[in-house]
Design an enzyme around this catalytic site. Structure first.
Site, short mmCIF file in Angstrom:
data_model
loop_
_atom_site.label_atom_id
_atom_site.label_comp_id
_atom_site.label_asym_id
_atom_site.label_seq_id
_atom_site.Cartn_x
_atom_site.Cartn_y
_atom_site.Cartn_z
N ASP A 108 -3.02 -10.44 3.61
CA ASP A 108 -2.45 -10.54 3.36
C ASP A 108 -0.34 -11.41 4.08
O ASP A 108 -0.40 -11.01 4.97
CB ASP A 108 -1.42 -9.01 2.84
CG ASP A 108 -0.46 -9.46 2.00
OD1 ASP A 108 0.28 -10.38 1.40
OD2 ASP A 108 1.25 -8.21 2.33
N GLU A 119 -8.85 -2.87 6.87
CA GLU A 119 -8.76 -2.20 5.47
C GLU A 119 -10.44 -3.13 4.63
O GLU A 119 -10.52 -3.61 4.05
CB GLU A 119 -8.29 -2.55 5.07
CG GLU A 119 -6.85 -2.49 5.45
CD GLU A 119 -5.37 -2.73 4.77
OE1 GLU A 119 -5.19 -3.33 3.64
OE2 GLU A 119 -4.11 -1.60 5.06
N TYR A 159 0.40 3.33 3.04
CA TYR A 159 1.84 2.94 2.45
C TYR A 159 2.14 3.72 0.98
O TYR A 159 3.24 4.13 0.76
CB TYR A 159 1.58 1.84 2.18
CG TYR A 159 1.44 0.86 2.90
CD1 TYR A 159 2.66 0.58 4.09
CD2 TYR A 159 0.12 0.51 3.10
CE1 TYR A 159 2.42 -0.46 5.36
CE2 TYR A 159 0.17 -0.50 4.58
CZ TYR A 159 0.78 -0.40 4.84
OH TYR A 159 0.70 -1.26 6.49
N GLU A 210 -1.36 1.72 10.52
CA GLU A 210 -0.06 1.13 8.88
C GLU A 210 1.19 1.77 8.26
O GLU A 210 0.12 3.11 7.93
CB GLU A 210 -0.68 0.24 8.79
CG GLU A 210 -0.56 -1.05 9.24
CD GLU A 210 -1.72 -2.06 8.26
OE1 GLU A 210 -1.93 -2.52 7.37
OE2 GLU A 210 -2.58 -3.11 9.00
#
Length: 636
Positions: A200, A443, A496, A532
């Site tokens: 991303d 990831e 998240y 994160e």
């Protein structure tokens, strides 16, 4: 006819020279910078073969087509107003001319070096193919003495570079490349490229860092490795390990000395090249993070001389030791907690082109926040970042470009490229005291069946390169299914909650985060970093009560995470916000002109959440600035 993807796979097999030492001017070495405006011509041909079939390197690019002047270093994508160039992922061609300094005609060895070109680069000097390199973000070089000294003094030399940012299944990082096929619903032009990025951030292309020529004697110092370790017998003593390598199989005589920042000699002598020498020194100033000492970032200089040829090289280093337990991270034997930020090499117009003004501003913002660490997400940054981190006492997690590795990417070819990226990163950055740990991936599909064998080899290989730092990777997979954390020294977690999970329900965030992170520790019994977390925010968007994308909501999400971190056990050794600043991504319905999770805007101005984060970090580290927002958002 081969596709761009096939060409890149074949190109990865072309050998290239490993670049190790930073280019320095010394008594025996001299350098020349080739940065500036280069001729630039993209290849828009259908099969991307026009430049190779037409042998563009044999003539001026002006004779091939309509060139533009492209600044080097920079990404090419955002420099012009052309949408076609911005989105171009195929071959682009650069060209410049230079004259060799007359004094260099007597030099024994002349080297051409690129600090970084993304992703694959092929280089011609005059008409000769001199080198190629794959894996962006890292330097590459080649001896070009014969190519430049065969010409008469005053001759202009033509340097041509073809660069391709296309990624595929086995590159690091990988992505999916294919040509679109017609369906009953949609039709496409012939050879219409489709690229599915597995990360991303915008896949900027171009020559991103400086291009240089430099000289050395025929016999030269090729590598310097420095390690420091506190003596186990006496607190004030340190063990200093030095290894100097030269381009000779003989045990060449090396003269060395170590000086402090005032030039005072603390150690000197002679040693043989290729051997590890360990010295015990005392009464030295240790390298400390800026939040742990009033004299942070103290650096020494090792000066080494190859006696026979007179080649001189100076390597800066710090006396710093990293150690850890299942609940602690220790710097020089003292427990520390990382108040971290994640970043990108990303800015408006320049893309990933190195920008010293931006680097200076980012460190200023970081110190203002009270942040003592950052991760080079998701690739090795320009060495200027590490040099300033060394001097300022900022800790760094150095990350290789292994981002977004899916199960179908875990192939022998991918593994070879992954290992190469790790080797190149550690070779370049091993002497920076600011780097306290290495991250080997971000990831990946670490819960896939293929992941166990793949990451067993990744970690095994990495540990053969450095035994002085811990190794980790960053996972977003469930705590009970991840197959790669068994090899990691730390648990770095991306999650998240409040954004991709349970969005618009900030009340549940603290409960979920505490449950998730605690179970990671229970499962693996290793120290945890929340690597994160965050939420997208449109700068200037406010609403009460808060809603997603408002500055209030982002701040509430950060505060809810902070409450969870404060309620967990002492196995937490750090927290890293995602992200320090807004950054560009590919166009997507979930992205409004890029990723907006930054606590700063892309032009480095603070959002509301930056003030909250500053208050929290200063409170955690007992810094002198007052807590501005903690009472409003109950961060403790």
């Amino acid at each position: 006819m081969k596709s761009r993807a096939t060409l890149l796979v074949l190109a990865c097999l072309i050998p290239h020279s490993q670049a190790l030492l930073k280019v320095l001017d010394t008594e025996s070495r001299e350098s020349k910078l080739l940065d500036g405006f280069w001729k630039f011509l993209p290849d828009y041909s259908v099969d991307q073969r026009a430049g190779f079939d037409g042998e563009w390197w044999r003539r001026s690019l002006d004779d091939v087509g309509e060139t533009i002047l492209m600044p080097v270093p920079s990404s090419y994508n955002d420099v012009t107003t052309s949408q076609k160039l911005r989105d171009h992922q195929g071959w682009v061609w650069y060209q410049t001319e230079f004259m060799l300094p007359p004094s260099w005609m007597g030099e024994d060895r002349i080297v051409l070096r690129f600090e970084s070109a993304h992703y694959f680069a092929r280089v011609w000097l005059n008409d000769e193919d001199v080198m190629s390199h794959s894996i962006g973000h890292l330097p590459f070089e080649q001896v070009v003495t014969s190519q430049v000294k065969n010409e008469s003094p005053g001759c202009m030399h033509r340097l041509t570079v073809a660069v391709n940012a296309t990624l595929n299944t086995t590159t690091i990082p990988p992505s999916a490349f294919h040509y679109a096929k017609n369906t009953s619903e949609y039709i496409f032009p012939e050879n219409y490229p489709v690229i599915d990025w597995q990360f991303d951030f915008f896949n900027y292309g171009g020559i991103h860092r400086s291009v240089k020529l430099y000289t050395t004697p025929a016999k030269f110092i090729s590598d310097v490795t420095i390690k420091t370790e506190k003596s186990t017998t006496e607190y004030s003593k340190w063990r200093l390990s030095i290894k100097v390598q030269v381009n000779s199989e003989n045990a060449e005589d090396i003269a060395f000395k170590v000086v402090d920042k005032r030039g005072k000699n603390i150690l000197s002598g002679h040693m043989k090249a290729g051997t590890d020498r360990v010295f015990e020194v005392q009464n030295v100033t240790a390298w400390w993070p800026w939040t742990m000492s009033h004299s942070p970032g103290y650096m020494y200089t090792l000066e080494v001389t190859l006696v026979e040829s007179g080649d001189v090289y100076r390597q800066k280093f710090g006396f710093r030791q990293v150690s850890w337990t299942n609940r602690e991270l220790l710097i020089n034997g003292k427990k520390t907690y990382l108040t971290g930020i994640n970043k990108h090499e990303d800015s408006d117009l320049r893309g990933k082109g190195v920008d010293r003004v931006l680097i200076a501003r980012d460190f200023s913002n970081q110190l203002w926040l009270g942040s003592n660490a950052f991760r080079t997400s998701h690739y090795p940054y320009a060495e200027e970042w590490l040099e300033l981190a060394d001097q300022l006492g900022v800790m760094v997690i150095g990350e290789c470009p292994g981002v977004g590795i899916k199960s179908w990417n875990m192939l022998p070819e991918t593994l070879a490229n992954h290992r190469s990226s790790i080797h190149q990163m550690i070779s370049r950055d091993k002497n920076h005291p600011s780097i306290i740990t290495w991250s080997l991936a971000n990831e990946p599909d670490s819960d896939a069946d293929e992941a166990e064998d793949y990451f067993r080899e990744v970690f095994r290989f990495a540990r053969t390169l450095d035994d002085s730092r811990p190794f980790t990777f960053v996972s977003c997979k469930p705590f009970d299914t991840d197959k790669a954390f068994q090899f990691s020294d730390f648990l770095n977690i991306n999650r998240y909650i409040g954004w991709y999970q349970q969005i618009a329900d900030s009340d549940i965030v603290t409960y979920q985060v505490k449950h998730y992170v605690t179970n990671y520790f229970k499962q693996h019994n290793k120290p945890v970093m929340m690597q994160e977390y965050g939420a997208d925010t449109i700068p200037g968007l406010h609403k009460l009560p808060s809603t997603s994308f408002t500055e209030e909501y982002q701040t509430e999400i950060l505060a809810a995470h902070a409450r969870a971190f404060d309620q967990m056990g002492d196995f937490m050794v750090g927290e890293f916000i995602w992200n320090y600043a807004d950054f560009m991504t590919q166009q997507d319905v979930k992205r409004v002109d890029g990723n907006k999770k930054g606590v700063f805007t892309r032009d480095r101005q603070p959002k509301m959440a930056a003030h909250f984060l500053r208050s929290r970090y200063h409170h955690l580290l007992n810094l002198s600035q007052p807590a501005l927002f903690c009472h409003d958002f109950s961060c403790t």
